[in-house]
Enzyme design. Structure first.
Site, PDB file in Angstrom:
ATOM      1  N   ARG A   1     -43.056 -44.344  23.460  1.00 49.86           N
ATOM      2  CA  ARG A   1     -44.437 -44.715  23.169  1.00 49.86           C
ATOM      3  C   ARG A   1     -45.000 -43.671  22.210  1.00 49.86           C
ATOM      4  NH1 ARG A   1     -43.326 -49.001  24.503  1.00 49.86           N
ATOM      5  NH2 ARG A   1     -44.159 -50.318  26.143  1.00 49.86           N
TER       6      ARG A   1
ATOM      7  N   GLU B   1     -50.603 -47.306  16.599  1.00 51.95           N
ATOM      8  CA  GLU B   1     -49.926 -48.495  16.076  1.00 51.95           C
ATOM      9  C   GLU B   1     -50.672 -49.793  16.340  1.00 51.95           C
ATOM     10  OE1 GLU B   1     -46.222 -48.240  18.438  1.00 51.95           O
ATOM     11  OE2 GLU B   1     -46.803 -50.154  19.335  1.00 51.95           O
TER      12      GLU B   1
HETATM   13  P1  NAI Z   1     -37.216 -46.294  33.032  1.00 55.02           P
HETATM   14  O1  NAI Z   1     -38.385 -46.365  33.950  1.00 55.02           O
HETATM   15  O2  NAI Z   1     -35.926 -46.910  33.414  1.00 55.02           O
HETATM   16  O3  NAI Z   1     -36.919 -44.748  32.676  1.00 55.02           O
HETATM   17  C1  NAI Z   1     -37.898 -43.818  32.346  1.00 55.02           C
HETATM   18  C2  NAI Z   1     -37.350 -42.451  32.730  1.00 55.02           C
HETATM   19  O4  NAI Z   1     -38.289 -41.451  32.264  1.00 55.02           O
HETATM   20  C3  NAI Z   1     -37.206 -42.260  34.247  1.00 55.02           C
HETATM   21  O5  NAI Z   1     -35.902 -41.794  34.553  1.00 55.02           O
HETATM   22  C4  NAI Z   1     -38.258 -41.209  34.577  1.00 55.02           C
HETATM   23  O6  NAI Z   1     -37.875 -40.345  35.651  1.00 55.02           O
HETATM   24  C5  NAI Z   1     -38.342 -40.453  33.255  1.00 55.02           C
HETATM   25  N1  NAI Z   1     -39.539 -39.641  33.133  1.00 55.02           N
HETATM   26  C6  NAI Z   1     -40.767 -39.836  33.689  1.00 55.02           C
HETATM   27  N2  NAI Z   1     -41.580 -38.810  33.379  1.00 55.02           N
HETATM   28  C7  NAI Z   1     -40.855 -37.949  32.612  1.00 55.02           C
HETATM   29  C8  NAI Z   1     -41.148 -36.703  32.005  1.00 55.02           C
HETATM   30  N3  NAI Z   1     -42.335 -36.131  32.138  1.00 55.02           N
HETATM   31  N4  NAI Z   1     -40.167 -36.100  31.290  1.00 55.02           N
HETATM   32  C9  NAI Z   1     -38.943 -36.659  31.182  1.00 55.02           C
HETATM   33  N5  NAI Z   1     -38.611 -37.829  31.752  1.00 55.02           N
HETATM   34  C10 NAI Z   1     -39.561 -38.476  32.444  1.00 55.02           C
HETATM   35  O7  NAI Z   1     -37.747 -46.885  31.636  1.00 55.02           O
HETATM   36  P2  NAI Z   1     -36.891 -47.505  30.454  1.00 55.02           P
HETATM   37  O8  NAI Z   1     -36.694 -48.947  30.675  1.00 55.02           O
HETATM   38  O9  NAI Z   1     -35.703 -46.648  30.198  1.00 55.02           O
HETATM   39  O10 NAI Z   1     -37.933 -47.354  29.242  1.00 55.02           O
HETATM   40  C11 NAI Z   1     -38.352 -46.085  28.779  1.00 55.02           C
HETATM   41  C12 NAI Z   1     -39.555 -46.260  27.870  1.00 55.02           C
HETATM   42  O11 NAI Z   1     -39.137 -46.903  26.656  1.00 55.02           O
HETATM   43  C13 NAI Z   1     -40.629 -47.221  28.433  1.00 55.02           C
HETATM   44  O12 NAI Z   1     -41.523 -46.568  29.264  1.00 55.02           O
HETATM   45  C14 NAI Z   1     -41.299 -47.722  27.193  1.00 55.02           C
HETATM   46  O13 NAI Z   1     -42.388 -46.890  26.906  1.00 55.02           O
HETATM   47  C15 NAI Z   1     -40.251 -47.552  26.098  1.00 55.02           C
HETATM   48  N6  NAI Z   1     -39.820 -48.842  25.549  1.00 55.02           N
HETATM   49  C16 NAI Z   1     -39.894 -49.030  24.195  1.00 55.02           C
HETATM   50  C17 NAI Z   1     -39.494 -50.216  23.613  1.00 55.02           C
HETATM   51  C18 NAI Z   1     -39.518 -50.427  22.127  1.00 55.02           C
HETATM   52  O14 NAI Z   1     -39.372 -51.571  21.674  1.00 55.02           O
HETATM   53  N7  NAI Z   1     -39.685 -49.406  21.311  1.00 55.02           N
HETATM   54  C19 NAI Z   1     -39.046 -51.336  24.459  1.00 55.02           C
HETATM   55  C20 NAI Z   1     -38.958 -51.023  25.866  1.00 55.02           C
HETATM   56  C21 NAI Z   1     -39.352 -49.819  26.379  1.00 55.02           C
END
Ligand code: NAI
Length: 334
Positions: free
Chosen positions: A234, A263
């Site tokens: 994000r 964005e």
């Molecule tokens: P997920 O929930 O599977 O993984 C997120 C990880 O981040 C978790 O392991 C969590 O413990 C970790 N996390 C939380 N706080 C943290 C911190 N302070 N420092 C380091 N790690 C931390 O989510 P997923 O599916 O892997 O997605 C990740 C992010 O990708 C989403 O939140 C979304 O913002 C973004 N995204 C972007 C897309 C795009 O088209 N550019 C599409 C889908 C998701």
């Protein structure tokens, strides 16, 4: 359900229509973004379907509640744009698509790494101009380099696997280490160590109060000089002004962005005939070592089909059981 579907483009309609078998739900497609000025378009609907740059703050949710909206279904995994406490207070249920294709986002992240490293964006334009000189196109072997993954959930873990395939050494930072990553040889370290050792830092954490501007001037100063930063999570996880300063001094060697703090006013639209008013974004585009894509990491056939099918699942389950199949709750923010 009668659903007002905001921020739709032809591709959204195509995949949602296909998933809405026998037209179980009445979908009203709206091109406009959901915010306080457009919420009234949901009149007559008992559910709203929203995307990443729709605004679901308390004011918008109150307006939707007054119109009789009981359910918000997000066509995204991220839910940082929803005031969950306000939704809970109004009794509006919120559903999301927790997983559609981590591969789509992880593979796009790898595409940004490869593009920046081998200067494909510059080579493409050069060759079309009949310029076959290689000066300025020098890259480095990914094999043996260190990649730091911040956030090793579904997408971060998938990206780590791809980079391991290139022969990279993987470091990670996540408050909740992923056992599958540990088993595959990813080494969890503190954030300062990850920043100091990584040739490439890639962000895959959600946007939360703790991760807002996680990459600020201090974090950039702690990075290896000339390192590459990639953000497909994000926009606001990165302080864009600080990143521009680091690019100007050369502290940051390469920057790949699929998301940008501001964005919402830019992405998902054709503004090619308009004057760009965002000077910070305009500055980013002037760097030869910056590649920006407009939030397209998710944009594969497989991901759109999965988003549409989970969205229908959320609507079907709400109709049957009064809750979406994949609810987002206030507790998830803790
Ligand atoms: P997920 O929930 O599977 O993984 C997120 C990880 O981040 C978790 O392991 C969590 O413990 C970790 N996390 C939380 N706080 C943290 C911190 N302070 N420092 C380091 N790690 C931390 O989510 P997923 O599916 O892997 O997605 C990740 C992010 O990708 C989403 O939140 C979304 O913002 C973004 N995204 C972007 C897309 C795009 O088209 N550019 C599409 C889908 C998701």
């Amino acid at each position: 359900m009668r659903v007002a579907v905001f921020s739709t483009r032809p591709y959204d309609r195509q995949f949602l229509d296909r998933a809405n078998r026998e037209q179980r739900h009445t979908l009203t497609y709206l091109e406009q973004r959901l915010d306080a000025s457009t919420a009234s378009s949901a009149e007559g609907s008992n559910a709203v379907c929203a995307f990443v740059n729709d605004r679901l703050d308390a004011q918008v949710l109150e307006a939707l509640h007054r119109l009789g909206v009981q359910l918000v279904v997000l066509r995204s995994a991220g839910f940082n744009h929803v005031d969950l406490a306000a939704a809970a207070g109004l009794g509006i249920a919120v559903g999301r698509v927790p997983e559609y294709s981590p591969h789509a986002v992880a593979e796009h992240t790898a595409a940004l790494v490869l593009t920046l490293n081998r200067k494909i964006h510059r080579a493409y334009a050069r060759v079309r101009e009949g310029n076959f000189a290689l000066d300025g196109l020098l890259g480095f072997d990914l094999h043996g380099r260190t990649v730091g993954v911040i956030g090793t959930g579904k997408i971060g873990a998938c990206f780590a696997g791809i980079m391991a395939g290139f022969g990279c050494r993987l470091l990670a930072f996540d408050p909740h280490p992923n056992p599958a990553c540990v088993a595959s040889g990813v080494r969890y370290v503190g954030l300062p160590e990850l920043l100091a050792q990584s040739d490439i830092v890639s962000l895959h954490c959600p946007l939360t109060p703790a991760t807002r501007h996680l990459i600020d001037a201090a974090a950039l100063a702690a990075m290896k000089p000339g390192a590459m930063l990639i953000n497909t999570s994000r926009g606001a996880v990165v302080d864009t002004r600080a990143v521009i300063a680091a690019l100007k001094t050369g502290t940051l060697g390469n920057l790949g962005l699929d998301v940008y703090e501001e964005e919402a006013d830019l992405f998902f639209r054709d503004l090619s005939g308009d004057v760009l008013h965002d000077d910070i974004f305009a500055r980013l585009l002037t760097f030869p070592n910056v590649v920006v894509t407009g939030h397209q990491a998710f944009f594969t056939e497989d991901a759109l089909a999965a988003i549409a099918s989970t969205t229908m699942d959320n609507l079907d389950t709400f109709e049957r059981e009064g809750r979406p199949a994949h609810p987002v709750s206030v507790e998830r923010l803790a």
